[in-house]
Design a protein around this motif. Sequence first.
Motif, PDB file in Angstrom:
ATOM      1  N   SER A  94       0.716  -1.153  -0.138  1.00  0.00           N
ATOM      2  CA  SER A  94       0.070  -0.158   0.067  1.00  0.00           C
ATOM      3  C   SER A  94       0.919   1.319  -0.100  1.00  0.00           C
ATOM      4  CB  SER A  94      -0.983   0.212   1.125  1.00  0.00           C
ATOM      5  OG  SER A  94      -0.231   0.113   2.581  1.00  0.00           O
ATOM      6  N   ILE A  95       2.105   1.149   0.682  1.00  0.00           N
ATOM      7  CA  ILE A  95       2.957   2.192   0.613  1.00  0.00           C
ATOM      8  C   ILE A  95       3.354   2.644  -0.692  1.00  0.00           C
ATOM      9  CG2 ILE A  95       5.143   3.134   1.299  1.00  0.00           C
ATOM     10  CD1 ILE A  95       4.888   1.760   3.948  1.00  0.00           C
ATOM     11  N   PHE A  96       3.729   1.454  -1.434  1.00  0.00           N
ATOM     12  CA  PHE A  96       4.293   1.767  -3.016  1.00  0.00           C
ATOM     13  C   PHE A  96       3.174   1.880  -3.765  1.00  0.00           C
ATOM     14  CE2 PHE A  96       7.976   0.278  -0.570  1.00  0.00           C
ATOM     15  CZ  PHE A  96       8.955   1.347  -0.849  1.00  0.00           C
ATOM     16  N   TYR A  97       1.989   1.832  -3.592  1.00  0.00           N
ATOM     17  CA  TYR A  97       1.040   1.871  -4.439  1.00  0.00           C
ATOM     18  C   TYR A  97       0.834   3.129  -5.178  1.00  0.00           C
ATOM     19  CZ  TYR A  97      -3.506   1.422  -7.013  1.00  0.00           C
ATOM     20  OH  TYR A  97      -4.431   1.112  -7.955  1.00  0.00           O
ATOM     21  N   PRO A  98       0.869   3.366  -6.551  1.00  0.00           N
ATOM     22  CA  PRO A  98       1.417   4.624  -7.272  1.00  0.00           C
ATOM     23  C   PRO A  98       0.124   5.570  -6.826  1.00  0.00           C
ATOM     24  CG  PRO A  98       1.372   2.911  -8.906  1.00  0.00           C
ATOM     25  CD  PRO A  98       0.895   2.087  -7.730  1.00  0.00           C
ATOM     26  N   GLY A  99       0.604   6.947  -6.433  1.00  0.00           N
ATOM     27  CA  GLY A  99      -0.362   7.956  -6.054  1.00  0.00           C
ATOM     28  C   GLY A  99      -0.332   7.956  -4.501  1.00  0.00           C
ATOM     29  N   SER A 100       0.077   7.100  -3.681  1.00  0.00           N
ATOM     30  CA  SER A 100       0.178   7.150  -2.291  1.00  0.00           C
ATOM     31  C   SER A 100       1.229   8.160  -1.881  1.00  0.00           C
ATOM     32  CB  SER A 100       0.859   5.601  -1.692  1.00  0.00           C
ATOM     33  OG  SER A 100       1.015   5.868  -0.425  1.00  0.00           O
ATOM     34  N   PRO A 101       0.832   8.779  -0.766  1.00  0.00           N
ATOM     35  CA  PRO A 101       1.548   9.841  -0.289  1.00  0.00           C
ATOM     36  C   PRO A 101       3.005   9.418   0.058  1.00  0.00           C
ATOM     37  CG  PRO A 101      -0.424  10.134   0.848  1.00  0.00           C
ATOM     38  CD  PRO A 101      -0.520   8.963   0.095  1.00  0.00           C
ATOM     39  N   LEU A 102       3.248   8.153   0.278  1.00  0.00           N
ATOM     40  CA  LEU A 102       4.653   7.705   0.636  1.00  0.00           C
ATOM     41  C   LEU A 102       5.415   6.943  -0.321  1.00  0.00           C
ATOM     42  CD1 LEU A 102       3.528   6.547   4.400  1.00  0.00           C
ATOM     43  CD2 LEU A 102       4.492   8.795   3.810  1.00  0.00           C
ATOM     44  N   HIS A 103       4.782   7.012  -1.605  1.00  0.00           N
ATOM     45  CA  HIS A 103       5.297   5.997  -2.532  1.00  0.00           C
ATOM     46  C   HIS A 103       6.859   6.385  -3.044  1.00  0.00           C
ATOM     47  CE1 HIS A 103       4.028   8.162  -5.837  1.00  0.00           C
ATOM     48  NE2 HIS A 103       4.608   7.793  -6.733  1.00  0.00           N
ATOM     49  N   ASP A 104       6.997   7.899  -3.083  1.00  0.00           N
ATOM     50  CA  ASP A 104       8.518   8.213  -3.642  1.00  0.00           C
ATOM     51  C   ASP A 104       9.381   8.172  -2.220  1.00  0.00           C
ATOM     52  OD1 ASP A 104       7.675   9.128  -6.235  1.00  0.00           O
ATOM     53  OD2 ASP A 104       6.871  10.928  -5.622  1.00  0.00           O
ATOM     54  N   GLY A 105      10.718   7.599  -2.833  1.00  0.00           N
ATOM     55  CA  GLY A 105      11.767   7.333  -1.785  1.00  0.00           C
ATOM     56  C   GLY A 105      11.677   6.102  -1.343  1.00  0.00           C
ATOM     57  N   ALA A 106      12.476   6.036  -0.279  1.00  0.00           N
ATOM     58  CA  ALA A 106      12.664   4.642   0.344  1.00  0.00           C
ATOM     59  C   ALA A 106      12.058   4.344   1.897  1.00  0.00           C
ATOM     60  CB  ALA A 106      14.414   4.465   0.691  1.00  0.00           C
ATOM     61  N   VAL A 107      11.742   3.100   2.047  1.00  0.00           N
ATOM     62  CA  VAL A 107      11.066   2.763   3.024  1.00  0.00           C
ATOM     63  C   VAL A 107      12.322   2.302   3.965  1.00  0.00           C
ATOM     64  CG1 VAL A 107      10.090   0.950   4.205  1.00  0.00           C
ATOM     65  CG2 VAL A 107       8.591   2.262   2.458  1.00  0.00           C
ATOM     66  N   LEU A 108      12.536   2.491   5.280  1.00  0.00           N
ATOM     67  CA  LEU A 108      13.564   2.088   6.171  1.00  0.00           C
ATOM     68  C   LEU A 108      12.687   0.898   7.218  1.00  0.00           C
ATOM     69  CD1 LEU A 108      16.117   2.149   7.463  1.00  0.00           C
ATOM     70  CD2 LEU A 108      15.529   4.034   8.839  1.00  0.00           C
ATOM     71  N   ILE A 109      13.398  -0.283   7.417  1.00  0.00           N
ATOM     72  CA  ILE A 109      13.169  -1.205   7.969  1.00  0.00           C
ATOM     73  C   ILE A 109      14.386  -1.597   9.231  1.00  0.00           C
ATOM     74  CG2 ILE A 109      12.492  -3.690   8.192  1.00  0.00           C
ATOM     75  CD1 ILE A 109      11.292  -3.404   5.673  1.00  0.00           C
ATOM     76  N   LYS A 110      14.044  -1.685  10.444  1.00  0.00           N
ATOM     77  CA  LYS A 110      14.753  -2.033  11.409  1.00  0.00           C
ATOM     78  C   LYS A 110      14.055  -3.117  12.243  1.00  0.00           C
ATOM     79  CE  LYS A 110      16.723   2.624  12.151  1.00  0.00           C
ATOM     80  NZ  LYS A 110      16.826   3.513  13.131  1.00  0.00           N
ATOM     81  N   ALA A 111      14.812  -4.273  12.160  1.00  0.00           N
ATOM     82  CA  ALA A 111      14.303  -5.341  13.051  1.00  0.00           C
ATOM     83  C   ALA A 111      12.894  -5.597  12.420  1.00  0.00           C
ATOM     84  CB  ALA A 111      14.043  -5.082  14.622  1.00  0.00           C
ATOM     85  N   ASN A 112      11.983  -5.817  13.054  1.00  0.00           N
ATOM     86  CA  ASN A 112      10.466  -6.250  12.451  1.00  0.00           C
ATOM     87  C   ASN A 112       9.632  -5.088  12.269  1.00  0.00           C
ATOM     88  OD1 ASN A 112      11.399  -9.202  12.370  1.00  0.00           O
ATOM     89  ND2 ASN A 112      11.392  -8.834  14.445  1.00  0.00           N
ATOM     90  N   GLN A 113      10.371  -3.659  11.989  1.00  0.00           N
ATOM     91  CA  GLN A 113       9.317  -2.498  12.181  1.00  0.00           C
ATOM     92  C   GLN A 113       9.472  -1.862  10.968  1.00  0.00           C
ATOM     93  OE1 GLN A 113       7.254  -1.145  14.425  1.00  0.00           O
ATOM     94  NE2 GLN A 113       7.229  -3.077  15.252  1.00  0.00           N
TER      95      GLN A 113
END
Length: 203
Positions: free
Chosen positions: A122-141
């Motif tokens: 859902s984050i990377f769905y085109p048009g999503s407010p968060l889809h540009d740039g990278a997601v950061l994952i640490k451990a299980n978060q």
Amino acid sequence: MTSSNCDFSPMKKLIKEDLQQMIFKIESLINTLDDEEECVLGEFEKVKKGFLGIESSAATFYLNCYLSPFIERYMDLSLTIQSLSERRHGALIAVQRSDSLDTLIQPGISVGAPVSHTLLESIFYPGSPLHDGAVLIKANQIVSAKHILPLTSVQNNERITGTRHRAAVGLTELSDAIVLVVSEETGKASFANKGQLFPVITP
């Protein structure tokens, strides 16, 4: 990654079997060259695709091995990039391992949710407010999104085809992070490690 994290024997066995099949195909191709009535040009593409398939299978195995000591739900990441690849939704996911990434990436928008493939998709769905740039994952978060990563200065690498790939490689040149990337243009999925890109899914 230590050798205790993964059992490489089944993967090596499969790769050996696949390579033996490729050797058989190449030997058949060599023999076909003696027949002046046959044109072998079409067979080269099949051989190329065969090698890419073997590399992709091995890369998927190694990716899971690299991630498993640092994230329990690493299979969710595999499901995510497979789904995004099929839909050709571009994505960039940085997984922090031993090295802190705080000084290497520009601040993003806080998410603070457990890793799940549905949320990542859902984050990377085109048009999503968060889809540009990278997601950061640490451990299980899923810590945050919309990060800007440092870009590599490497030139003339046919696998580095856009800004996402340059960002994936750039961060792994400076840290031990694993960065997953899906091309919006081709749907190809790769992961970066130690400044190198490896194909995971090639449609």
